[in-house]
Design a protein around this motif. Structure first.
Motif, PDB file in Angstrom:
ATOM      1  N   SER A  31       0.815  -1.209   0.000  1.00 12.06           N
ATOM      2  CA  SER A  31       0.000   0.000   0.000  1.00 12.06           C
ATOM      3  C   SER A  31       0.851   1.262   0.000  1.00 12.06           C
ATOM      4  O   SER A  31       1.894   1.325   0.651  1.00 12.06           O
ATOM      5  CB  SER A  31      -0.907   0.008   1.233  1.00 12.06           C
ATOM      6  OG  SER A  31      -1.537   1.267   1.374  1.00 12.06           O
ATOM      7  N   LYS A  32       0.366   2.261  -0.685  1.00 12.83           N
ATOM      8  CA  LYS A  32       1.038   3.558  -0.677  1.00 12.83           C
ATOM      9  C   LYS A  32       0.996   4.188   0.711  1.00 12.83           C
ATOM     10  O   LYS A  32       1.781   5.069   1.036  1.00 12.83           O
ATOM     11  CB  LYS A  32       0.415   4.494  -1.707  1.00 12.83           C
ATOM     12  CG  LYS A  32      -1.049   4.800  -1.437  1.00 12.83           C
ATOM     13  CD  LYS A  32      -1.669   5.590  -2.564  1.00 12.83           C
ATOM     14  CE  LYS A  32      -3.161   5.749  -2.321  1.00 12.83           C
ATOM     15  NZ  LYS A  32      -3.858   6.212  -3.488  1.00 12.83           N
ATOM     16  N   PHE A  33       0.080   3.740   1.556  1.00 18.85           N
ATOM     17  CA  PHE A  33      -0.051   4.278   2.905  1.00 18.85           C
ATOM     18  C   PHE A  33       0.899   3.605   3.892  1.00 18.85           C
ATOM     19  O   PHE A  33       1.169   4.127   4.957  1.00 18.85           O
ATOM     20  CB  PHE A  33      -1.490   4.150   3.394  1.00 18.85           C
ATOM     21  CG  PHE A  33      -2.469   4.885   2.526  1.00 18.85           C
ATOM     22  CD1 PHE A  33      -2.467   6.278   2.481  1.00 18.85           C
ATOM     23  CD2 PHE A  33      -3.350   4.195   1.717  1.00 18.85           C
ATOM     24  CE1 PHE A  33      -3.352   6.966   1.661  1.00 18.85           C
ATOM     25  CE2 PHE A  33      -4.242   4.871   0.901  1.00 18.85           C
ATOM     26  CZ  PHE A  33      -4.246   6.259   0.872  1.00 18.85           C
ATOM     27  N   PHE A  34       1.389   2.419   3.544  1.00 17.59           N
ATOM     28  CA  PHE A  34       2.334   1.684   4.377  1.00 17.59           C
ATOM     29  C   PHE A  34       3.464   1.174   3.491  1.00 17.59           C
ATOM     30  O   PHE A  34       3.569  -0.016   3.239  1.00 17.59           O
ATOM     31  CB  PHE A  34       1.639   0.518   5.091  1.00 17.59           C
ATOM     32  CG  PHE A  34       0.461   0.949   5.916  1.00 17.59           C
ATOM     33  CD1 PHE A  34       0.664   1.501   7.169  1.00 17.59           C
ATOM     34  CD2 PHE A  34      -0.824   0.816   5.439  1.00 17.59           C
ATOM     35  CE1 PHE A  34      -0.411   1.916   7.940  1.00 17.59           C
ATOM     36  CE2 PHE A  34      -1.906   1.229   6.198  1.00 17.59           C
ATOM     37  CZ  PHE A  34      -1.704   1.782   7.448  1.00 17.59           C
ATOM     38  N   PRO A  35       4.298   2.082   2.988  1.00 19.69           N
ATOM     39  CA  PRO A  35       5.290   1.704   1.972  1.00 19.69           C
ATOM     40  C   PRO A  35       6.519   0.963   2.472  1.00 19.69           C
ATOM     41  O   PRO A  35       7.395   0.661   1.683  1.00 19.69           O
ATOM     42  CB  PRO A  35       5.683   3.054   1.375  1.00 19.69           C
ATOM     43  CG  PRO A  35       5.506   4.019   2.503  1.00 19.69           C
ATOM     44  CD  PRO A  35       4.310   3.505   3.272  1.00 19.69           C
ATOM     45  N   ASP A  36       6.597   0.638   3.746  1.00 18.98           N
ATOM     46  CA  ASP A  36       7.776  -0.062   4.252  1.00 18.98           C
ATOM     47  C   ASP A  36       7.640  -1.557   3.976  1.00 18.98           C
ATOM     48  O   ASP A  36       6.819  -2.237   4.574  1.00 18.98           O
ATOM     49  CB  ASP A  36       7.930   0.184   5.755  1.00 18.98           C
ATOM     50  CG  ASP A  36       9.139  -0.530   6.336  1.00 18.98           C
ATOM     51  OD1 ASP A  36       9.992  -1.001   5.555  1.00 18.98           O
ATOM     52  OD2 ASP A  36       9.224  -0.617   7.566  1.00 18.98           O
ATOM     53  N   THR A  52       1.212   3.695  -5.817  1.00 18.76           N
ATOM     54  CA  THR A  52       1.327   5.151  -5.806  1.00 18.76           C
ATOM     55  C   THR A  52      -0.044   5.764  -6.062  1.00 18.76           C
ATOM     56  O   THR A  52      -0.960   5.080  -6.541  1.00 18.76           O
ATOM     57  CB  THR A  52       2.293   5.648  -6.901  1.00 18.76           C
ATOM     58  OG1 THR A  52       1.727   5.336  -8.182  1.00 18.76           O
ATOM     59  CG2 THR A  52       3.668   5.037  -6.770  1.00 18.76           C
ATOM     60  N   SER A  53      -0.168   7.036  -5.790  1.00 17.54           N
ATOM     61  CA  SER A  53      -1.423   7.728  -6.076  1.00 17.54           C
ATOM     62  C   SER A  53      -1.725   7.721  -7.569  1.00 17.54           C
ATOM     63  O   SER A  53      -2.881   7.619  -7.981  1.00 17.54           O
ATOM     64  CB  SER A  53      -1.373   9.166  -5.563  1.00 17.54           C
ATOM     65  OG  SER A  53      -1.262   9.170  -4.155  1.00 17.54           O
ATOM     66  N   ALA A  54      -0.688   7.800  -8.391  1.00 14.81           N
ATOM     67  CA  ALA A  54      -0.879   7.804  -9.843  1.00 14.81           C
ATOM     68  C   ALA A  54      -1.425   6.471 -10.348  1.00 14.81           C
ATOM     69  O   ALA A  54      -2.279   6.436 -11.231  1.00 14.81           O
ATOM     70  CB  ALA A  54       0.436   8.137 -10.542  1.00 14.81           C
ATOM     71  N   VAL A  55      -0.933   5.370  -9.778  1.00 13.07           N
ATOM     72  CA  VAL A  55      -1.382   4.039 -10.205  1.00 13.07           C
ATOM     73  C   VAL A  55      -2.636   3.628  -9.439  1.00 13.07           C
ATOM     74  O   VAL A  55      -3.601   3.154 -10.012  1.00 13.07           O
ATOM     75  CB  VAL A  55      -0.265   2.990 -10.017  1.00 13.07           C
ATOM     76  CG1 VAL A  55      -0.766   1.592 -10.318  1.00 13.07           C
ATOM     77  CG2 VAL A  55       0.923   3.348 -10.895  1.00 13.07           C
ATOM     78  N   ASN A  56      -2.592   3.767  -8.128  1.00 12.88           N
ATOM     79  CA  ASN A  56      -3.725   3.444  -7.256  1.00 12.88           C
ATOM     80  C   ASN A  56      -4.205   2.008  -7.448  1.00 12.88           C
ATOM     81  O   ASN A  56      -5.392   1.745  -7.583  1.00 12.88           O
ATOM     82  CB  ASN A  56      -4.854   4.441  -7.477  1.00 12.88           C
ATOM     83  CG  ASN A  56      -5.672   4.650  -6.221  1.00 12.88           C
ATOM     84  OD1 ASN A  56      -5.289   4.214  -5.145  1.00 12.88           O
ATOM     85  ND2 ASN A  56      -6.800   5.301  -6.363  1.00 12.88           N
ATOM     86  N   ALA A  57      -3.250   1.072  -7.465  1.00  9.88           N
ATOM     87  CA  ALA A  57      -3.549  -0.339  -7.714  1.00  9.88           C
ATOM     88  C   ALA A  57      -4.527  -0.921  -6.700  1.00  9.88           C
ATOM     89  O   ALA A  57      -5.408  -1.695  -7.071  1.00  9.88           O
ATOM     90  CB  ALA A  57      -2.254  -1.149  -7.718  1.00  9.88           C
TER      91      ALA A  57
END
Length: 107
Positions: A31-36, A52-57
């Motif tokens: 997740s882009k919110f938990f990128p570790d 990423t926000s651009a992809v938003n998979a």
């Protein structure tokens, strides 16, 4: 989109198939919110992609939590989707089902 524990089990499935001469590509998306991805990288050697926000998979895949498993064929067509409650790779029956699917798709 899996947790560290499931990523390790998925690595085991990939390694088992590789030992049988079946090569499959396996990735995990975090997740882009938990990128570790450090916990995942400690349990497997799978490539870790960060949303990423651009992809938003995660939104595109309707993932509301971790541990969704998506299987695509060689033409990038989605052929299987296993939600968290159906993909515990620690369950031999579920692992075998995934292995059989991947072997079939690799042909």
């Amino acid at each position: 989109m899996v947790c560290a524990s499931q990523a390790g089990k998925l690595q085991g499935v990939k390694d088992k198939l590789a030992a049988q001469g079946v090569e499959v590509a396996v990735y995990t998306v975090i997740s882009k919110f938990f990128p570790d991805g450090s916990l995942i990288s400690q349990t497997c050697n799978l490539p870790i992609l960060t949303d990423t926000s651009a992809v938003n998979a995660w939104t595109q895949m309707s993932a509301t939590t971790k541990d969704y498993l998506y299987v695509y064929d060689k033409q990038a067509k989605l052929v299987a989707w296993l939600p968290p409650w159906e993909k515990d790779l620690g369950d031999p029956a579920i692992a075998a089902k995934l292995e059989n699917l991947l072997v079939t798709l690799a042909k």
